[in-house]
Design a protein around this motif. Structure first.
Motif, PDB file in Angstrom:
ATOM      1  N   LEU A  54      12.906  -3.864  47.895  1.00 37.19           N
ATOM      2  CA  LEU A  54      11.771  -4.758  47.645  1.00 37.19           C
ATOM      3  C   LEU A  54      11.850  -6.021  48.492  1.00 37.19           C
ATOM      4  CD1 LEU A  54      11.554  -4.412  43.758  1.00 37.19           C
ATOM      5  CD2 LEU A  54       9.927  -3.527  45.434  1.00 37.19           C
ATOM      6  N   ASP A  55      13.066  -6.477  48.762  1.00 39.01           N
ATOM      7  CA  ASP A  55      13.251  -7.711  49.526  1.00 39.01           C
ATOM      8  C   ASP A  55      13.218  -7.478  51.037  1.00 39.01           C
ATOM      9  OD1 ASP A  55      13.905 -10.444  50.025  1.00 39.01           O
ATOM     10  OD2 ASP A  55      16.001  -9.862  50.283  1.00 39.01           O
ATOM     11  N   LYS A  56      13.890  -6.442  51.512  1.00 38.24           N
ATOM     12  CA  LYS A  56      14.086  -6.247  52.951  1.00 38.24           C
ATOM     13  C   LYS A  56      13.357  -5.029  53.521  1.00 38.24           C
ATOM     14  CE  LYS A  56      18.488  -8.675  53.141  1.00 38.24           C
ATOM     15  NZ  LYS A  56      19.882  -8.667  53.647  1.00 38.24           N
ATOM     16  N   GLY A  57      12.777  -4.205  52.656  1.00 36.31           N
ATOM     17  CA  GLY A  57      12.014  -3.068  53.143  1.00 36.31           C
ATOM     18  C   GLY A  57      12.809  -1.774  53.156  1.00 36.31           C
ATOM     19  N   TRP A  58      12.059  -0.671  53.232  1.00 40.69           N
ATOM     20  CA  TRP A  58      12.667   0.649  53.178  1.00 40.69           C
ATOM     21  C   TRP A  58      13.445   0.974  54.456  1.00 40.69           C
ATOM     22  CZ3 TRP A  58      14.669   4.242  50.465  1.00 40.69           C
ATOM     23  CH2 TRP A  58      14.862   5.518  50.989  1.00 40.69           C
ATOM     24  N   LYS A  59      12.889   0.678  55.624  1.00 38.99           N
ATOM     25  CA  LYS A  59      13.569   1.039  56.866  1.00 38.99           C
ATOM     26  C   LYS A  59      14.918   0.330  56.979  1.00 38.99           C
ATOM     27  CE  LYS A  59       9.791   0.498  59.455  1.00 38.99           C
ATOM     28  NZ  LYS A  59       8.876   0.496  60.623  1.00 38.99           N
ATOM     29  N   TYR A  60      14.959  -0.919  56.559  1.00 41.78           N
ATOM     30  CA  TYR A  60      16.238  -1.637  56.558  1.00 41.78           C
ATOM     31  C   TYR A  60      17.239  -0.898  55.676  1.00 41.78           C
ATOM     32  CZ  TYR A  60      19.797  -5.023  55.249  1.00 41.78           C
ATOM     33  OH  TYR A  60      21.002  -5.622  55.003  1.00 41.78           O
ATOM     34  N   TYR A  61      16.810  -0.547  54.464  1.00 43.18           N
ATOM     35  CA  TYR A  61      17.738   0.100  53.534  1.00 43.18           C
ATOM     36  C   TYR A  61      18.120   1.499  54.008  1.00 43.18           C
ATOM     37  CZ  TYR A  61      19.906   2.071  49.459  1.00 43.18           C
ATOM     38  OH  TYR A  61      20.813   2.675  48.631  1.00 43.18           O
ATOM     39  N   GLN A  62      17.158   2.248  54.526  1.00 42.47           N
ATOM     40  CA  GLN A  62      17.445   3.606  54.996  1.00 42.47           C
ATOM     41  C   GLN A  62      18.481   3.589  56.118  1.00 42.47           C
ATOM     42  OE1 GLN A  62      14.355   5.732  57.244  1.00 42.47           O
ATOM     43  NE2 GLN A  62      14.567   7.421  55.803  1.00 42.47           N
ATOM     44  N   ASN A  63      18.328   2.670  57.057  1.00 40.47           N
ATOM     45  CA  ASN A  63      19.301   2.558  58.144  1.00 40.47           C
ATOM     46  C   ASN A  63      20.698   2.221  57.610  1.00 40.47           C
ATOM     47  OD1 ASN A  63      17.392   3.122  60.122  1.00 40.47           O
ATOM     48  ND2 ASN A  63      16.890   0.969  60.453  1.00 40.47           N
ATOM     49  N   TYR A  64      20.734   1.325  56.627  1.00 41.35           N
ATOM     50  CA  TYR A  64      22.012   0.979  55.998  1.00 41.35           C
ATOM     51  C   TYR A  64      22.630   2.205  55.337  1.00 41.35           C
ATOM     52  CZ  TYR A  64      25.281  -1.015  52.625  1.00 41.35           C
ATOM     53  OH  TYR A  64      26.413  -1.295  51.877  1.00 41.35           O
ATOM     54  N   TYR A  65      21.804   2.948  54.618  1.00 41.09           N
ATOM     55  CA  TYR A  65      22.279   4.132  53.899  1.00 41.09           C
ATOM     56  C   TYR A  65      22.795   5.178  54.884  1.00 41.09           C
ATOM     57  CZ  TYR A  65      22.153   7.648  50.106  1.00 41.09           C
ATOM     58  OH  TYR A  65      22.479   8.592  49.155  1.00 41.09           O
ATOM     59  N   PHE A  66      22.026   5.449  55.945  1.00 38.39           N
ATOM     60  CA  PHE A  66      22.438   6.438  56.943  1.00 38.39           C
ATOM     61  C   PHE A  66      23.796   6.069  57.552  1.00 38.39           C
ATOM     62  CE2 PHE A  66      17.885   7.935  58.201  1.00 38.39           C
ATOM     63  CZ  PHE A  66      17.809   8.649  57.013  1.00 38.39           C
ATOM     64  N   GLU A  67      23.945   4.806  57.899  1.00 40.34           N
ATOM     65  CA  GLU A  67      25.160   4.378  58.600  1.00 40.34           C
ATOM     66  C   GLU A  67      26.369   4.362  57.683  1.00 40.34           C
ATOM     67  OE1 GLU A  67      26.870   0.442  60.996  1.00 40.34           O
ATOM     68  OE2 GLU A  67      24.717   0.650  60.584  1.00 40.34           O
ATOM     69  N   ASN A  68      26.186   3.867  56.468  1.00 41.75           N
ATOM     70  CA  ASN A  68      27.336   3.630  55.599  1.00 41.75           C
ATOM     71  C   ASN A  68      27.684   4.799  54.687  1.00 41.75           C
ATOM     72  OD1 ASN A  68      28.190   0.569  55.835  1.00 41.75           O
ATOM     73  ND2 ASN A  68      25.961   0.649  56.004  1.00 41.75           N
ATOM     74  N   TYR A  69      26.706   5.600  54.309  1.00 39.74           N
ATOM     75  CA  TYR A  69      26.971   6.688  53.370  1.00 39.74           C
ATOM     76  C   TYR A  69      26.938   8.065  54.028  1.00 39.74           C
ATOM     77  CZ  TYR A  69      26.169   3.052  49.876  1.00 39.74           C
ATOM     78  OH  TYR A  69      26.242   1.906  49.122  1.00 39.74           O
ATOM     79  N   LEU A  70      26.058   8.249  54.991  1.00 40.22           N
ATOM     80  CA  LEU A  70      25.931   9.557  55.641  1.00 40.22           C
ATOM     81  C   LEU A  70      26.634   9.607  56.999  1.00 40.22           C
ATOM     82  CD1 LEU A  70      22.191  10.449  54.882  1.00 40.22           C
ATOM     83  CD2 LEU A  70      24.230  10.769  53.449  1.00 40.22           C
ATOM     84  N   GLU A  71      27.042   8.451  57.503  1.00 40.16           N
ATOM     85  CA  GLU A  71      27.725   8.348  58.803  1.00 40.16           C
ATOM     86  C   GLU A  71      26.898   8.986  59.921  1.00 40.16           C
ATOM     87  OE1 GLU A  71      31.491  10.136  57.968  1.00 40.16           O
ATOM     88  OE2 GLU A  71      32.316   8.302  57.108  1.00 40.16           O
ATOM     89  N   LEU A  72      25.611   8.674  59.908  1.00 38.66           N
ATOM     90  CA  LEU A  72      24.696   9.193  60.918  1.00 38.66           C
ATOM     91  C   LEU A  72      24.404   8.113  61.953  1.00 38.66           C
ATOM     92  CD1 LEU A  72      22.052  11.067  58.718  1.00 38.66           C
ATOM     93  CD2 LEU A  72      23.812  12.107  60.165  1.00 38.66           C
TER      94      LEU A  72
END
Length: 373
Positions: A118-136
């Motif tokens: 809600l604060d930083k947007g979906w694309k910001y969070y998705q990129n964080y998730y990909f990098e930190n949890y999926l190692e993509l």
């Protein structure tokens, strides 16, 4: 009637007009590869891509009468599960060489992450998730689509239609999978307004990008009527949600995607896995003779024909069990039955979602023969 091209046959089916024969649309990259290479295992498709893709395209040439295919040309790699915020397990790497590739849901999203979106947007969070949890990496994400333009070119050369040259974003299921089905179901009950606000943020960002991609396609292919896959995936249907929750959380997303396609003169191709039977009436909102409803056998196809058959093209359901375990005679008879029950207009014969990896080549021949004869 003169013999139609595959594109003309598909277009007439969408408009509920008479065709020279029942159109055929199939999905199943490895099933095509296996048709050309009967001794192949699924790891070969992973390890020998793009050679395996060429063999799949050769199979379509051999089959001759397949009018359209969907989701062919995606290179199987570690980013396959990214759209579901999940890892991927591949044959020959994490799995036995003859296993099917799998989406491994990791569900790393925390409840406080709704506020981050809600604060930083979906694309910001998705990129964080990909990098930190999926190692993509960005390279991983690009690799899956590396051969899509090549596949389009080859399909065009053999006169086979790419049914879904573009796919709409998967919004609801991305959030649900990131959080995990159990946690997300609890969140829907405990904090419905926060989830709705989060989905609104995701919709705004993802539909803006989607509209940009549609405009880019129009520039590349002026005058071409695009078919766009709309696949809400498997969590936003009535196996999981009441009509009330579907209307609040999922229906606005489907409306936004379909309307974006319709506004440019395109054809929404609703690829609807799982059970949508109790909410089929919602889809009557969309204009007649403009859409395709592609179910996977879990939706009651007879109800689908009853409710939407006078306004939408529908696809057949040659089940995975039939194509893998049935005999050619059984496949032929079932295909003929579906053509009789749901044709002759507004109907495209298809598998139930994707052909299974162990589809028998002779069963594919039987399905095609039933449509052509």
């Amino acid at each position: 009637m003169n013999q139609l091209s595959s594109k003309e046959r598909i277009d007439k089916a969408v408009c509920l007009e008479k065709t020279d024969r029942t159109p055929i649309c199939l999905s199943g990259d490895f099933a095509f590869f296996h048709y050309a290479e009967p001794s192949a295992v699924t790891a070969d498709y992973v390890e020998k891509f793009p050679w395996a893709l060429d063999r799949a395209l050769d199979a379509l040439k051999q089959m001759k009468h397949v009018d359209a295919v969907s989701v062919l040309g995606i290179a199987p790699g570690k980013s396959l599960g990214a759209v579901w915020m999940s890892k991927t397990r591949l044959p020959g790497i994490e799995l036995p060489r003859d296993a099917s590739w799998q989406i491994d849901e990791v569900a790393c999203m925390k409840v406080e992450d709704y506020d981050v979106i809600l604060d930083k947007g979906w694309k910001y969070y998705q990129n964080y998730y990909f990098e930190n949890y999926l190692e993509l990496t960005e390279e991983d994400l690009i690799a899956g689509g590396k051969y899509m333009a090549y596949t389009d070119q080859k399909l065009n050369e053999i006169g086979c239609v790419n049914m879904t040259p573009m796919m709409a974003p998967i919004i609801y299921d991305s959030l649900c999978a990131g959080r995990g089905i159990v946690n997300f179901s609890r969140d829907l009950r405990r904090m419905p307004e926060k989830i709705k606000a989060t989905l609104d943020v995701m919709q705004e960002e993802m539909i803006a990008d989607f509209r940009r991609d549609l405009a880019a396609f129009q520039q590349r292919c002026p005058g071409e009527k695009i078919r766009v896959g709309i696949a809400p995936a498997v969590r936003g249907n009535c196996d999981f949600l009441s009509r009330e929750k579907f209307e609040k959380f999922v229906w606005p997303l489907l409306q936004a995607e379909a309307n974006a396609v319709l506004e440019i003169g395109g054809t929404p191709y609703f690829h609807m896995d799982a059970n949508w039977t109790p909410i089929l009436d919602y889809f009557k909102e969309f204009p007649a003779n403009r859409c395709i409803f592609d179910s996977d056998g879990m939706t009651d196809i007879y109800k689908l024909k009853e409710i939407l058959g006078d306004r939408m093209c529908i696809t057949g359901n040659a089940s995975a069990s039939l194509m893998a375990l049935g005999t050619p005679d059984e496949v032929y008879e079932e295909t003929k039955k579906q053509i009789a029950d749901f044709g002759p207009t507004g109907f495209i014969m298809s598998g139930a979602c994707t052909l299974p990896h162990n589809t028998k080549p002779k069963n594919l021949d039987a399905l095609i023969a039933a449509c052509v004869e």
